[in-house]
Design a protein around this motif. Structure first.
Motif, PDB file in Angstrom:
ATOM      1  N   GLN A 188       0.847  -1.188   0.000  1.00 52.28           N
ATOM      2  CA  GLN A 188       0.000   0.000   0.000  1.00 52.28           C
ATOM      3  C   GLN A 188       0.880   1.235   0.000  1.00 52.28           C
ATOM      4  O   GLN A 188       1.926   1.267   0.640  1.00 52.28           O
ATOM      5  CB  GLN A 188      -0.893   0.033   1.237  1.00 52.28           C
ATOM      6  N   PRO A 225       0.514   5.860  -0.452  1.00 49.44           N
ATOM      7  CA  PRO A 225      -0.412   6.999  -0.569  1.00 49.44           C
ATOM      8  C   PRO A 225      -0.663   7.338  -2.039  1.00 49.44           C
ATOM      9  O   PRO A 225       0.248   7.277  -2.855  1.00 49.44           O
ATOM     10  CB  PRO A 225       0.327   8.142   0.127  1.00 49.44           C
ATOM     11  N   ASN A 226      -1.900   7.683  -2.356  1.00 49.00           N
ATOM     12  CA  ASN A 226      -2.269   8.111  -3.695  1.00 49.00           C
ATOM     13  C   ASN A 226      -1.558   9.428  -4.014  1.00 49.00           C
ATOM     14  O   ASN A 226      -1.458  10.302  -3.169  1.00 49.00           O
ATOM     15  CB  ASN A 226      -3.792   8.284  -3.767  1.00 49.00           C
ATOM     16  N   GLU A 249      -2.415  11.916  -6.003  1.00 48.73           N
ATOM     17  CA  GLU A 249      -3.273  13.089  -6.031  1.00 48.73           C
ATOM     18  C   GLU A 249      -3.880  13.407  -4.676  1.00 48.73           C
ATOM     19  O   GLU A 249      -4.130  14.563  -4.364  1.00 48.73           O
ATOM     20  CB  GLU A 249      -4.378  12.896  -7.073  1.00 48.73           C
ATOM     21  N   ASN A 250      -4.124  12.361  -3.874  1.00 46.07           N
ATOM     22  CA  ASN A 250      -4.706  12.559  -2.542  1.00 46.07           C
ATOM     23  C   ASN A 250      -3.991  11.641  -1.558  1.00 46.07           C
ATOM     24  O   ASN A 250      -4.390  10.495  -1.367  1.00 46.07           O
ATOM     25  CB  ASN A 250      -6.213  12.267  -2.578  1.00 46.07           C
ATOM     26  N   ALA A 273      -4.053  11.198   1.450  1.00 43.15           N
ATOM     27  CA  ALA A 273      -4.840  10.650   2.550  1.00 43.15           C
ATOM     28  C   ALA A 273      -5.436   9.293   2.173  1.00 43.15           C
ATOM     29  O   ALA A 273      -5.820   8.518   3.051  1.00 43.15           O
ATOM     30  CB  ALA A 273      -5.949  11.623   2.951  1.00 43.15           C
ATOM     31  N   ILE A 274      -5.518   9.002   0.876  1.00 40.47           N
ATOM     32  CA  ILE A 274      -6.087   7.735   0.395  1.00 40.47           C
ATOM     33  C   ILE A 274      -4.944   6.776   0.080  1.00 40.47           C
ATOM     34  O   ILE A 274      -4.009   7.124  -0.639  1.00 40.47           O
ATOM     35  CB  ILE A 274      -6.943   7.964  -0.864  1.00 40.47           C
ATOM     36  N   MET A 275      -5.026   5.569   0.635  1.00 42.08           N
ATOM     37  CA  MET A 275      -4.020   4.545   0.354  1.00 42.08           C
ATOM     38  C   MET A 275      -4.484   3.711  -0.841  1.00 42.08           C
ATOM     39  O   MET A 275      -5.670   3.444  -0.997  1.00 42.08           O
ATOM     40  CB  MET A 275      -3.816   3.642   1.569  1.00 42.08           C
ATOM     41  N   GLU A 276      -3.537   3.310  -1.713  1.00 41.02           N
ATOM     42  CA  GLU A 276      -3.849   2.483  -2.870  1.00 41.02           C
ATOM     43  C   GLU A 276      -2.896   1.302  -2.919  1.00 41.02           C
ATOM     44  O   GLU A 276      -1.818   1.339  -2.328  1.00 41.02           O
ATOM     45  CB  GLU A 276      -3.753   3.302  -4.155  1.00 41.02           C
TER      46      GLU A 276
END
Length: 91
Positions: free
Chosen positions: A32, A34-35, A37-38, A40-43
């Motif tokens: 995982q 961090p995205n 662009e954001n 705060a969102i994990m990808e």
């Protein structure tokens, strides 16, 4: 960073000096991050590591330098959630 070995195997790579194909081990690591662009969102992300072949489902602790190059890899044991991870990726 902590990651799990998704798949591993070998592929043939052309050696340009000898003009011969050589077998190269690889492992696909999933982790995982961090995205972009954001943050705060994990990808989920996948990275291929060459010349190393780990058992699928193995949990690893990978240390990288500031440029993202892998410095060390420590095996932590088999992941209990590996089967669920495969099912999530396939679906």
């Amino acid at each position: 960073m902590k990651c799990v070995v998704l798949t591993s195997g070998t592929f043939n790579q052309l050696n340009k000096q000898t003009n011969q194909y050589e077998r190269v081990d690889y492992s696909h690591l999933i982790f995982q991050r961090p995205n972009k662009e954001n943050p705060a969102i994990m990808e989920l992300a996948v990275q291929t590591v060459r010349n190393t072949r780990f058992q699928p489902g193995m949990m690893l602790d990978v240390q990288c330098d500031l440029h993202g190059a892998i410095v060390s890899i420590e095996q932590l044991g088999l992941s209990e959630s590996y089967g669920m991870l495969q099912a999530e990726i396939v679906s």
